[in-house]
Design an enzyme around this catalytic site. Structure first.
Site, PDB file in Angstrom:
ATOM      1  N   ARG A 104      -5.831  -1.538   7.481  1.00  0.00           N
ATOM      2  CA  ARG A 104      -5.266   0.062   6.979  1.00  0.00           C
ATOM      3  C   ARG A 104      -6.594   1.025   6.906  1.00  0.00           C
ATOM      4  NH1 ARG A 104      -0.667   0.549   1.977  1.00  0.00           N
ATOM      5  NH2 ARG A 104      -3.072   0.306   0.626  1.00  0.00           N
ATOM      6  N   THR A 108      -6.221   7.367   5.394  1.00  0.00           N
ATOM      7  CA  THR A 108      -4.167   8.095   6.185  1.00  0.00           C
ATOM      8  C   THR A 108      -3.608   6.861   5.973  1.00  0.00           C
ATOM      9  OG1 THR A 108      -4.478   7.017   7.957  1.00  0.00           O
ATOM     10  CG2 THR A 108      -5.498   9.347   8.290  1.00  0.00           C
ATOM     11  N   ASP A 200      -6.387  -6.496  -3.435  1.00  0.00           N
ATOM     12  CA  ASP A 200      -6.387  -6.354  -1.953  1.00  0.00           C
ATOM     13  C   ASP A 200      -6.046  -7.800  -1.653  1.00  0.00           C
ATOM     14  OD1 ASP A 200      -7.274  -6.914   0.733  1.00  0.00           O
ATOM     15  OD2 ASP A 200      -7.233  -4.466   0.491  1.00  0.00           O
ATOM     16  N   ASP A 203      -9.365  -9.385   0.518  1.00  0.00           N
ATOM     17  CA  ASP A 203     -10.630  -9.941  -0.360  1.00  0.00           C
ATOM     18  C   ASP A 203     -10.039 -10.679  -0.783  1.00  0.00           C
ATOM     19  OD1 ASP A 203     -11.552  -6.838   0.849  1.00  0.00           O
ATOM     20  OD2 ASP A 203     -11.081  -5.448  -0.835  1.00  0.00           O
TER      21      ASP A 203
HETATM   22  C1  PRP Z   1      -3.667  -5.192   4.685  1.00  0.00           C
HETATM   23  C2  PRP Z   1      -1.848  -5.983   3.978  1.00  0.00           C
HETATM   24  C3  PRP Z   1      -1.582  -5.402   5.087  1.00  0.00           C
HETATM   25  C4  PRP Z   1      -1.625  -4.294   4.948  1.00  0.00           C
HETATM   26  C5  PRP Z   1      -0.051  -3.267   4.296  1.00  0.00           C
HETATM   27  O1  PRP Z   1      -4.120  -5.326   5.303  1.00  0.00           O
HETATM   28  O2  PRP Z   1      -2.410  -7.749   4.230  1.00  0.00           O
HETATM   29  O3  PRP Z   1      -1.800  -5.538   6.161  1.00  0.00           O
HETATM   30  O4  PRP Z   1      -2.721  -3.950   4.354  1.00  0.00           O
HETATM   31  O5  PRP Z   1      -0.331  -2.648   4.199  1.00  0.00           O
HETATM   32  P1  PRP Z   1       0.563  -1.623   4.558  1.00  0.00           P
HETATM   33  O6  PRP Z   1       1.710  -1.995   5.030  1.00  0.00           O
HETATM   34  O7  PRP Z   1       0.961  -0.342   3.879  1.00  0.00           O
HETATM   35  O8  PRP Z   1       0.556  -1.363   6.678  1.00  0.00           O
HETATM   36  P2  PRP Z   1      -5.648  -4.738   5.069  1.00  0.00           P
HETATM   37  O9  PRP Z   1      -5.410  -3.307   6.104  1.00  0.00           O
HETATM   38  O10 PRP Z   1      -6.362  -3.891   3.762  1.00  0.00           O
HETATM   39  O11 PRP Z   1      -6.954  -5.430   6.196  1.00  0.00           O
HETATM   40  P3  PRP Z   1      -7.436  -7.085   5.901  1.00  0.00           P
HETATM   41  O12 PRP Z   1      -5.851  -7.987   6.016  1.00  0.00           O
HETATM   42  O13 PRP Z   1      -7.912  -7.098   7.176  1.00  0.00           O
HETATM   43  O14 PRP Z   1      -8.030  -6.823   5.045  1.00  0.00           O
HETATM   44  N1  URA Z   2      -2.707  -4.541   1.339  1.00  0.00           N
HETATM   45  C1  URA Z   2      -3.008  -5.418  -0.163  1.00  0.00           C
HETATM   46  O1  URA Z   2      -3.938  -5.876   1.091  1.00  0.00           O
HETATM   47  N2  URA Z   2      -2.660  -5.093  -0.884  1.00  0.00           N
HETATM   48  C2  URA Z   2      -1.578  -3.716  -1.482  1.00  0.00           C
HETATM   49  O2  URA Z   2      -1.299  -3.811  -2.529  1.00  0.00           O
HETATM   50  C3  URA Z   2      -1.324  -3.112  -0.902  1.00  0.00           C
HETATM   51  C4  URA Z   2      -1.949  -3.612   0.935  1.00  0.00           C
END
Ligand code: PRP
Ligand code: URA
Length: 209
Positions: A104, A108, A200, A203
Protein backbone atom coordinates in the site's frame (compact mmCIF):
# COMPACT_ATOMS: atom_id res chain seq x y z
CA UNK A 1 -24.00 -10.35 -2.95
CA UNK A 2 -21.17 -12.24 -1.28
CA UNK A 3 -21.50 -13.96 2.08
CA UNK A 4 -19.69 -12.25 4.96
CA UNK A 5 -18.91 -14.52 7.90
CA UNK A 6 -17.44 -13.06 11.07
CA UNK A 7 -15.93 -15.89 13.08
CA UNK A 8 -17.54 -16.39 16.47
CA UNK A 9 -15.42 -19.32 17.62
CA UNK A 10 -14.14 -18.57 21.16
CA UNK A 11 -10.59 -19.74 20.39
CA UNK A 12 -10.39 -17.40 17.39
CA UNK A 13 -11.74 -14.48 19.41
CA UNK A 14 -9.35 -15.18 22.29
CA UNK A 15 -6.28 -15.44 20.09
CA UNK A 16 -7.13 -12.28 18.15
CA UNK A 17 -7.52 -10.32 21.39
CA UNK A 18 -4.17 -11.66 22.55
CA UNK A 19 -2.18 -10.54 19.50
CA UNK A 20 -3.74 -7.07 19.43
CA UNK A 21 -1.66 -6.14 22.47
CA UNK A 22 1.39 -4.03 21.63
CA UNK A 23 3.29 -6.10 24.23
CA UNK A 24 3.26 -9.22 22.03
CA UNK A 25 6.57 -9.64 20.20
CA UNK A 26 7.16 -10.97 16.67
CA UNK A 27 7.82 -14.61 17.56
CA UNK A 28 4.59 -14.99 19.48
CA UNK A 29 2.64 -12.80 17.05
CA UNK A 30 3.74 -14.95 14.10
CA UNK A 31 2.93 -18.21 15.88
CA UNK A 32 -0.55 -17.08 16.90
CA UNK A 33 -1.35 -15.64 13.46
CA UNK A 34 -0.62 -19.16 12.17
CA UNK A 35 -2.92 -20.72 14.78
CA UNK A 36 -5.71 -18.27 13.93
CA UNK A 37 -5.30 -19.06 10.23
CA UNK A 38 -5.68 -22.81 10.98
CA UNK A 39 -8.83 -22.24 13.02
CA UNK A 40 -10.31 -19.90 10.40
CA UNK A 41 -9.48 -22.40 7.66
CA UNK A 42 -11.31 -25.10 9.61
CA UNK A 43 -14.41 -22.88 9.84
CA UNK A 44 -14.24 -21.61 6.25
CA UNK A 45 -14.03 -25.11 4.78
CA UNK A 46 -17.21 -26.40 6.45
CA UNK A 47 -19.08 -26.43 3.14
CA UNK A 48 -16.50 -28.32 1.06
CA UNK A 49 -18.09 -31.18 -0.84
CA UNK A 50 -17.62 -34.81 0.18
CA UNK A 51 -18.00 -38.10 -1.65
CA UNK A 52 -18.18 -41.69 -0.50
CA UNK A 53 -14.98 -43.72 -0.40
CA UNK A 54 -14.68 -47.46 0.25
CA UNK A 55 -12.03 -48.26 2.88
CA UNK A 56 -10.70 -51.50 4.29
CA UNK A 57 -9.75 -50.93 7.91
CA UNK A 58 -7.76 -53.62 9.77
CA UNK A 59 -11.15 -54.79 11.05
CA UNK A 60 -13.59 -54.65 8.11
CA UNK A 61 -14.69 -52.82 4.98
CA UNK A 62 -16.65 -49.59 5.31
CA UNK A 63 -17.81 -46.57 3.31
CA UNK A 64 -16.28 -43.32 4.58
CA UNK A 65 -16.15 -39.74 3.27
CA UNK A 66 -13.42 -37.90 1.41
CA UNK A 67 -13.15 -34.43 -0.11
CA UNK A 68 -14.44 -34.17 -3.64
CA UNK A 69 -14.90 -31.30 -6.05
CA UNK A 70 -12.32 -28.69 -6.82
CA UNK A 71 -8.74 -28.90 -5.63
CA UNK A 72 -7.65 -26.06 -3.36
CA UNK A 73 -5.03 -23.32 -3.49
CA UNK A 74 -3.90 -20.72 -0.99
CA UNK A 75 -2.75 -17.31 -2.24
CA UNK A 76 -1.27 -14.94 0.35
CA UNK A 77 -1.04 -11.24 -0.39
CA UNK A 78 2.61 -10.42 0.37
CA UNK A 79 4.04 -9.74 2.79
CA UNK A 80 1.69 -10.12 5.72
CA UNK A 81 -0.41 -12.86 4.08
CA UNK A 82 2.63 -15.14 4.29
CA UNK A 83 2.02 -15.34 8.02
CA UNK A 84 -1.21 -17.26 7.37
CA UNK A 85 0.08 -19.81 4.83
CA UNK A 86 1.50 -22.50 7.13
CA UNK A 87 -1.60 -22.36 9.31
CA UNK A 88 -3.78 -22.92 6.25
CA UNK A 89 -1.58 -25.77 5.01
CA UNK A 90 -1.79 -27.46 8.42
CA UNK A 91 -5.49 -27.95 7.64
CA UNK A 92 -5.34 -28.48 3.85
CA UNK A 93 -1.83 -29.87 3.21
CA UNK A 94 -2.40 -30.79 -0.42
CA UNK A 95 -3.34 -27.22 -1.42
CA UNK A 96 -0.97 -25.50 -3.86
CA UNK A 97 0.36 -22.04 -2.99
CA UNK A 98 0.53 -18.96 -5.22
CA UNK A 99 1.85 -15.52 -4.27
CA UNK A 100 0.68 -12.00 -5.04
CA UNK A 101 2.97 -9.10 -4.13
CA UNK A 102 1.21 -5.82 -3.32
CA UNK A 103 2.04 -3.00 -0.97
CA UNK A 104 0.00 0.00 0.00
CA UNK A 105 1.56 3.28 -1.10
CA UNK A 106 2.08 5.19 2.15
CA UNK A 107 0.89 8.46 0.59
CA UNK A 108 -1.98 7.52 -1.70
CA UNK A 109 -2.93 4.32 0.19
CA UNK A 110 -3.44 2.72 -3.23
CA UNK A 111 -2.01 -0.78 -3.85
CA UNK A 112 1.17 -1.15 -5.90
CA UNK A 113 1.72 -4.54 -7.57
CA UNK A 114 5.18 -6.09 -7.64
CA UNK A 115 4.79 -9.88 -7.93
CA UNK A 116 2.43 -12.59 -9.13
CA UNK A 117 3.20 -16.31 -9.36
CA UNK A 118 0.34 -18.78 -9.33
CA UNK A 119 -0.08 -22.55 -9.74
CA UNK A 120 -0.48 -23.32 -13.45
CA UNK A 121 -3.89 -24.93 -12.87
CA UNK A 122 -5.21 -22.19 -10.56
CA UNK A 123 -8.14 -21.57 -12.93
CA UNK A 124 -9.47 -25.02 -11.95
CA UNK A 125 -8.96 -24.58 -8.20
CA UNK A 126 -10.93 -23.10 -5.34
CA UNK A 127 -8.57 -20.33 -4.19
CA UNK A 128 -8.35 -19.03 -0.63
CA UNK A 129 -6.81 -15.54 -0.77
CA UNK A 130 -5.37 -14.65 2.64
CA UNK A 131 -4.19 -11.41 4.22
CA UNK A 132 -4.42 -10.58 7.94
CA UNK A 133 -5.76 -7.05 7.32
CA UNK A 134 -8.62 -5.66 5.21
CA UNK A 135 -8.41 -1.89 5.70
CA UNK A 136 -9.50 0.30 2.75
CA UNK A 137 -9.88 -2.89 0.72
CA UNK A 138 -7.62 -1.56 -2.03
CA UNK A 139 -5.05 -4.37 -1.78
CA UNK A 140 -7.60 -7.15 -1.66
CA UNK A 141 -9.71 -5.75 -4.51
CA UNK A 142 -6.58 -5.46 -6.67
CA UNK A 143 -5.37 -8.97 -5.75
CA UNK A 144 -8.72 -10.53 -6.63
CA UNK A 145 -8.74 -8.62 -9.92
CA UNK A 146 -5.25 -9.95 -10.74
CA UNK A 147 -6.44 -13.48 -10.01
CA UNK A 148 -9.55 -13.06 -12.16
CA UNK A 149 -7.37 -11.81 -15.01
CA UNK A 150 -5.34 -15.04 -14.67
CA UNK A 151 -8.54 -17.04 -15.09
CA UNK A 152 -9.37 -17.87 -11.46
CA UNK A 153 -13.13 -18.33 -11.13
CA UNK A 154 -13.68 -19.57 -7.59
CA UNK A 155 -12.26 -17.55 -4.71
CA UNK A 156 -12.81 -16.86 -1.03
CA UNK A 157 -11.07 -14.12 0.94
CA UNK A 158 -9.94 -14.63 4.51
CA UNK A 159 -8.60 -11.95 6.85
CA UNK A 160 -8.02 -11.74 10.59
CA UNK A 161 -9.21 -8.15 11.09
CA UNK A 162 -11.41 -6.08 8.78
CA UNK A 163 -12.69 -2.51 8.75
CA UNK A 164 -16.28 -1.92 7.63
CA UNK A 165 -14.98 0.39 4.86
CA UNK A 166 -12.91 -2.45 3.38
CA UNK A 167 -15.73 -4.98 3.57
CA UNK A 168 -18.06 -2.60 1.71
CA UNK A 169 -15.50 -1.86 -1.00
CA UNK A 170 -14.68 -5.53 -1.43
CA UNK A 171 -18.33 -6.58 -1.65
CA UNK A 172 -19.03 -3.89 -4.23
CA UNK A 173 -16.01 -4.80 -6.38
CA UNK A 174 -16.26 -8.59 -6.08
CA UNK A 175 -19.78 -9.62 -5.10
CA UNK A 176 -18.97 -13.20 -6.11
CA UNK A 177 -16.26 -13.68 -3.45
CA UNK A 178 -17.25 -14.84 0.04
CA UNK A 179 -15.45 -13.10 2.89
CA UNK A 180 -14.31 -14.72 6.15
CA UNK A 181 -13.34 -12.32 8.92
CA UNK A 182 -11.82 -13.05 12.33
CA UNK A 183 -12.94 -9.75 13.88
CA UNK A 184 -14.84 -6.82 12.38
CA UNK A 185 -13.40 -3.62 13.84
CA UNK A 186 -14.75 -0.11 14.13
CA UNK A 187 -13.28 2.23 11.52
CA UNK A 188 -10.11 3.48 9.78
CA UNK A 189 -8.04 6.31 11.22
CA UNK A 190 -6.64 9.26 9.23
CA UNK A 191 -3.69 7.09 8.13
CA UNK A 192 -6.08 4.34 6.98
CA UNK A 193 -5.08 2.02 9.81
CA UNK A 194 -7.76 -0.15 11.36
CA UNK A 195 -9.06 1.06 14.74
CA UNK A 196 -8.57 -0.59 17.19
CA UNK A 197 -6.75 -3.09 14.93
CA UNK A 198 -3.35 -4.47 15.77
CA UNK A 199 -1.02 -2.05 14.01
CA UNK A 200 0.98 -2.98 10.93
CA UNK A 201 0.58 -6.73 10.48
CA UNK A 202 3.59 -7.15 8.16
CA UNK A 203 5.90 -5.29 10.53
CA UNK A 204 4.66 -7.27 13.51
CA UNK A 205 5.05 -10.63 11.73
CA UNK A 206 8.52 -9.93 10.35
CA UNK A 207 9.88 -7.65 13.07
CA UNK A 208 10.43 -4.70 10.71
CA UNK A 209 9.58 -1.09 11.39
C1 PRP B 1 -1.16 -4.38 4.60
C2 PRP B 1 -2.04 -5.60 4.77
C3 PRP B 1 -2.87 -5.54 3.51
C4 PRP B 1 -3.06 -4.07 3.31
C5 PRP B 1 -4.42 -3.69 3.80
O1 PRP B 1 -0.11 -4.63 3.74
O2 PRP B 1 -1.31 -6.77 4.92
O3 PRP B 1 -2.27 -6.15 2.39
O4 PRP B 1 -2.07 -3.40 4.08
O5 PRP B 1 -4.68 -2.34 3.51
P1 PRP B 1 -5.76 -1.91 2.43
O6 PRP B 1 -6.97 -2.75 2.68
O7 PRP B 1 -5.99 -0.46 2.76
O8 PRP B 1 -5.19 -2.11 1.08
P2 PRP B 1 1.04 -3.54 3.47
O9 PRP B 1 0.68 -2.67 2.32
O10 PRP B 1 1.38 -2.84 4.76
O11 PRP B 1 2.24 -4.42 2.97
P3 PRP B 1 3.08 -5.55 3.73
O12 PRP B 1 2.17 -6.73 3.92
O13 PRP B 1 4.19 -5.81 2.78
O14 PRP B 1 3.56 -5.00 5.05
N1 URA C 1 -2.36 -2.60 7.07
C1 URA C 1 -2.04 -3.06 8.29
O1 URA C 1 -1.11 -3.87 8.44
N2 URA C 1 -2.75 -2.63 9.34
C2 URA C 1 -3.78 -1.76 9.22
O2 URA C 1 -4.40 -1.41 10.23
C3 URA C 1 -4.09 -1.29 7.93
C4 URA C 1 -3.38 -1.74 6.87
Amino acid sequence: MSKVQVMDHPLIQHKISYIRSEEVGSKEFREIVGEIASLMCYEATRDLKLEDVRIKTPICEMVGKQLSGKKLAVVPILRAGLGMVDGMLNMIPSAKVGHIGLYRDPETYEPVEYYCKLPSDCDEREVFVVDPMLATGGSCVAALQMLKEKGVKHMRFMCIIAAPEGVKRLQEAHPDVDIYIGALDDHLNEHKYIVPGLGDAGDRIFGTK
